[in-house]
Write an enzyme that holds these catalytic residues in place. Structure first.
Site, PDB file in Angstrom:
ATOM      1  N   TRP A 152       0.849  -1.204   0.000  1.00 27.36           N
ATOM      2  CA  TRP A 152       0.000   0.000   0.000  1.00 27.36           C
ATOM      3  C   TRP A 152       0.877   1.244   0.000  1.00 27.36           C
ATOM      4  O   TRP A 152       0.614   2.203  -0.734  1.00 27.36           O
ATOM      5  CB  TRP A 152      -0.954  -0.007   1.189  1.00 27.36           C
ATOM      6  CG  TRP A 152      -1.942  -1.135   1.128  1.00 27.36           C
ATOM      7  CD1 TRP A 152      -2.062  -2.157   2.019  1.00 27.36           C
ATOM      8  CD2 TRP A 152      -2.937  -1.367   0.111  1.00 27.36           C
ATOM      9  NE1 TRP A 152      -3.065  -3.007   1.621  1.00 27.36           N
ATOM     10  CE2 TRP A 152      -3.618  -2.552   0.463  1.00 27.36           C
ATOM     11  CE3 TRP A 152      -3.316  -0.700  -1.049  1.00 27.36           C
ATOM     12  CZ2 TRP A 152      -4.658  -3.081  -0.302  1.00 27.36           C
ATOM     13  CZ3 TRP A 152      -4.346  -1.218  -1.822  1.00 27.36           C
ATOM     14  CH2 TRP A 152      -5.006  -2.395  -1.442  1.00 27.36           C
ATOM     15  N   ASP A 180      -1.390   6.729   6.429  1.00 31.81           N
ATOM     16  CA  ASP A 180      -2.448   5.804   6.011  1.00 31.81           C
ATOM     17  C   ASP A 180      -2.713   4.902   7.219  1.00 31.81           C
ATOM     18  O   ASP A 180      -1.837   4.126   7.617  1.00 31.81           O
ATOM     19  CB  ASP A 180      -1.956   4.987   4.799  1.00 31.81           C
ATOM     20  CG  ASP A 180      -2.972   3.945   4.333  1.00 31.81           C
ATOM     21  OD1 ASP A 180      -3.999   3.738   5.010  1.00 31.81           O
ATOM     22  OD2 ASP A 180      -2.722   3.325   3.269  1.00 31.81           O
ATOM     23  N   LYS A 237     -12.083  -1.967   7.093  1.00 29.92           N
ATOM     24  CA  LYS A 237     -11.235  -2.844   7.893  1.00 29.92           C
ATOM     25  C   LYS A 237     -11.623  -2.771   9.353  1.00 29.92           C
ATOM     26  O   LYS A 237     -11.987  -3.767   9.943  1.00 29.92           O
ATOM     27  CB  LYS A 237      -9.776  -2.495   7.677  1.00 29.92           C
ATOM     28  CG  LYS A 237      -9.298  -3.162   6.394  1.00 29.92           C
ATOM     29  CD  LYS A 237      -8.336  -2.465   5.577  1.00 29.92           C
ATOM     30  CE  LYS A 237      -8.216  -3.155   4.229  1.00 29.92           C
ATOM     31  NZ  LYS A 237      -7.328  -2.430   3.352  1.00 29.92           N
TER      32      LYS A 237
HETATM   33  C1  PLP Z   1      -6.871  -1.915   2.352  1.00 29.17           C
HETATM   34  C2  PLP Z   1      -5.864  -0.854   2.411  1.00 29.17           C
HETATM   35  C3  PLP Z   1      -5.819   0.172   1.452  1.00 29.17           C
HETATM   36  C4  PLP Z   1      -6.752   0.230   0.270  1.00 29.17           C
HETATM   37  O1  PLP Z   1      -8.035   0.543   0.718  1.00 29.17           O
HETATM   38  P1  PLP Z   1      -9.255   0.763  -0.294  1.00 29.17           P
HETATM   39  O2  PLP Z   1     -10.266   1.395   0.591  1.00 29.17           O
HETATM   40  O3  PLP Z   1      -9.642  -0.598  -0.778  1.00 29.17           O
HETATM   41  O4  PLP Z   1      -8.804   1.634  -1.392  1.00 29.17           O
HETATM   42  C5  PLP Z   1      -4.863   1.155   1.605  1.00 29.17           C
HETATM   43  N1  PLP Z   1      -4.008   1.146   2.641  1.00 29.17           N
HETATM   44  C6  PLP Z   1      -4.024   0.169   3.575  1.00 29.17           C
HETATM   45  C7  PLP Z   1      -3.059   0.215   4.703  1.00 29.17           C
HETATM   46  C8  PLP Z   1      -4.954  -0.853   3.492  1.00 29.17           C
HETATM   47  O5  PLP Z   1      -4.978  -1.810   4.435  1.00 29.17           O
END
Ligand code: PLP
Length: 364
Positions: free
Chosen positions: A102, A172, A196
Site C-alpha cells: 500500500w 495511512d 477494515k
Molecule cells: C486496504 C488498504 C488500502 C486500500 O483501501 P481501499 O479502501 O480498498 O482503497 C490502503 N491502505 C491500507 C493500509 C490498506 O490496508
C-alpha cells in the site's frame, strides 16, 4: 450468535450488536417509515447522523479542533492521489517510507504529480520490518512525508510516530484506525478506508489540519479537492449514507460497549499476544514479521510448506475459522484481528493450530 469467525483483512468482521441493529431498523429508521438507505441526505434526520458520527469520532480519537474530518468515497486508494494533489504545492517534493504494497502504491501515485523519494524502505526483506527512521532521513524541503502506519499484508506496524520536524506527516491508518489511541496532533493528515476496522466499504475518513487546506493544484478535480469538501461539510455530492450510518453504530459500540480506545487497545494487545505466544511456542508454525515490529491487527504466519498451509486452511475453515489465507505476496496464513474479532475467535484459532500441530507431528 453466529459460529463463524472471519479473519479477513477486509472487508472484515463487524460487531454482532451492530449487525443486529442494522437488521432491526433496516426498513424503518428513527420512526421515519423509511430505510436509512432511502433518506434524503438533506433531511434533518440525516444531518443528525452526520453530526453524531463526526462528534463521536472526534471524541474517541481526541481530534483537535483545528483539524477537519471528511467522509468521502473512493477508498483509501483515492487518497494516494488526493494527498499529492492537495499537499504538493510548494517544493513539489514528497518523501515516502516504503513498508509494503500500500505504501508503494501511494508512492507510485505520488510520482504522477511531483518528485517523490523513497526516504527508507524495507523491500530488501519482503517488508518484514519497519526501517529505522531518524529525523535526518527526511528532506526538510518536502511538502509532506507519507507513511503507512499498519501494513495489512506484511503484518508490521510503526510503534513510534517518526519525527519529521516541520514537514507535515501523512498517515495511512486504514488497517489500524480506532484500534488504539493515536496522537492526531503529530500528523498533518490521516486517512483510512472504513471496511477494515470501522465499518463497511464505500467510506473513507480523512482527518486534516486546517492550515493544509486551500492550496490544491489548479488541475485538481473538484471531487478530489479537500477544500471543496470542507466548504460543503462532506456533502458536496451525495455522501455514502449507508456506510456512514454503519460507522456511527460501530463508534457507539466502541464507546458504550468497549469503553473507548484505551480499553480497545488492551483487548487488541491481549488478542495479538494469544496468537503470537502460540506462534513463538510452536515447532510447526512461525510468524513472518520481525518480532519488534509485529502488528496487533494482521498476523501473517506459515508452516514453511505450502501443502501443509493449504491443509491447515481447510481444517480451520471446517472449524468455522474462515478467510485465513495469506496474501499472495507473503503466502501461508494471515489472521486479521480487528476490533470486532472477539477473544474467543483467537482462542479457537490457537486451539485449531495446536490440534493441527499434534496431528502433523504424530504423522511424521
Ligand atoms: C486496504 C488498504 C488500502 C486500500 O483501501 P481501499 O479502501 O480498498 O482503497 C490502503 N491502505 C491500507 C493500509 C490498506 O490496508
Amino acid at each position: 450468535m453466529r459460529n463463524i469467525y472471519n479473519f479477513s483483512a477486509g472487508p472484515a468482521m463487524l460487531p454482532e450488536p451492530v449487525l443486529a441493529q442494522v437488521g432491526a431498523e433496516l426498513t424503518d429508521f428513527c420512526a421515519t417509515g423509511q430505510s436509512v438507505m432511502e433518506l434524503s441526505h438533506r433531511s434533518a434526520t440525516w444531518r443528525s447522523v452526520m453530526e453524531e458520527t463526526e462528534a463521536r469520532l472526534r471524541s474517541l480519537m481526541q481530534i483537535p479542533d483545528h483539524y477537519k474530518v471528511f467522509f468521502l468515497q473512493g477508498g483509501a486508494s483515492s487518497q494516494f492521489a488526493m494527498v499529492p494533489l492537495n499537499l504538493m504545492h510548494t517544493s513539489g517534493k514528497a518523501d515516502y517510507v516504503l513498508t509494503g504494497q500500500w505504501a508503494t502504491k501511494a508512492y507510485q501515485e505520488g510520482a504522477r504529480y511531483g518528485t517523490v523519494r523513497a526516504a527508507a524502505s524495507s523491500a530488501d526483506r519482503n517488508f518484514a520490518y519497519i526501517p529505522p527512521l531518524s529525523p535526518e532521513v527526511f528532506d526538510p524541503d518536502a511538502d509532506y512525508v507519507h507513511i503507512c502506519m499498519n501494513n495489512t499484508i506484511y503484518g508490521t506496524r510503526f510503534r513510534a510516530i517518526p519525527d519529521t520536524g516541520t514537514v507535515p506527516l501523512v498517515g495511512d491508518i486504514s488497517s489500524c484506525i480506532l484500534s488504539a489511541p493515536l496522537d492526531v496532533s503529530r500528523f498533518g493528515l490521516l486517512y483510512a478506508g472504513a471496511q477494515k476496522n470501522m465499518g463497511i466499504a464505500g467510506l473513507t475518513v480523512v482527518i486534516v489540519r486546517e492550515d493544509l487546506l486551500g492550496r490544491a493544484r489548479n488541475d485538481c478535480p473538484a471531487m478530489f479537492n479537500y477544500q471543496i469538501h470542507a466548504d460543503h461539510g462532506s456533502m458536496y455530492n451525495t455522501p455514502p449514507c449507508f456506510s456512514i450510518y454503519v460507522m456511527l453504530l460501530v463508534l457507539r459500540w466502541l464507546e458504550n460497549t468497549i469503553g473507548g480506545l484505551e480499553n480497545m487497545a488492551h483487548i487488541n494487545e491481549a488478542k495479538a499476544k494469544i496468537l503470537y505466544d502460540r506462534l513463538d511456542a510452536s515447532r510447526l508454525f512461525r510468524g513472518t514479521a520481525d518480532i519488534a515490529d509485529r502488528s496487533w491487527m494482521n498476523v501473517p504466519f506459515t508452516t514453511g510448506d505450502s501443502r501443509l498451509d493449504q491443509q491447515f486452511l481447510r481444517e480451520a475453515a471446517g472449524a468455522g475459522l474462515v478467510n485465513l489465507s495469506g496474501h499472495r505476496a507473503v503466502g501461508g496464513m494471515r489472521a486479521s484481528l480487528y476490533n470486532a474479532m472477539p477473544v474467543e475467535g483467537v482462542e479457537k484459532l490457537v486451539e485449531c493450530m495446536s490440534g493441527f500441530e499434534k496431528e502433523y507431528r504424530m504423522e511424521r
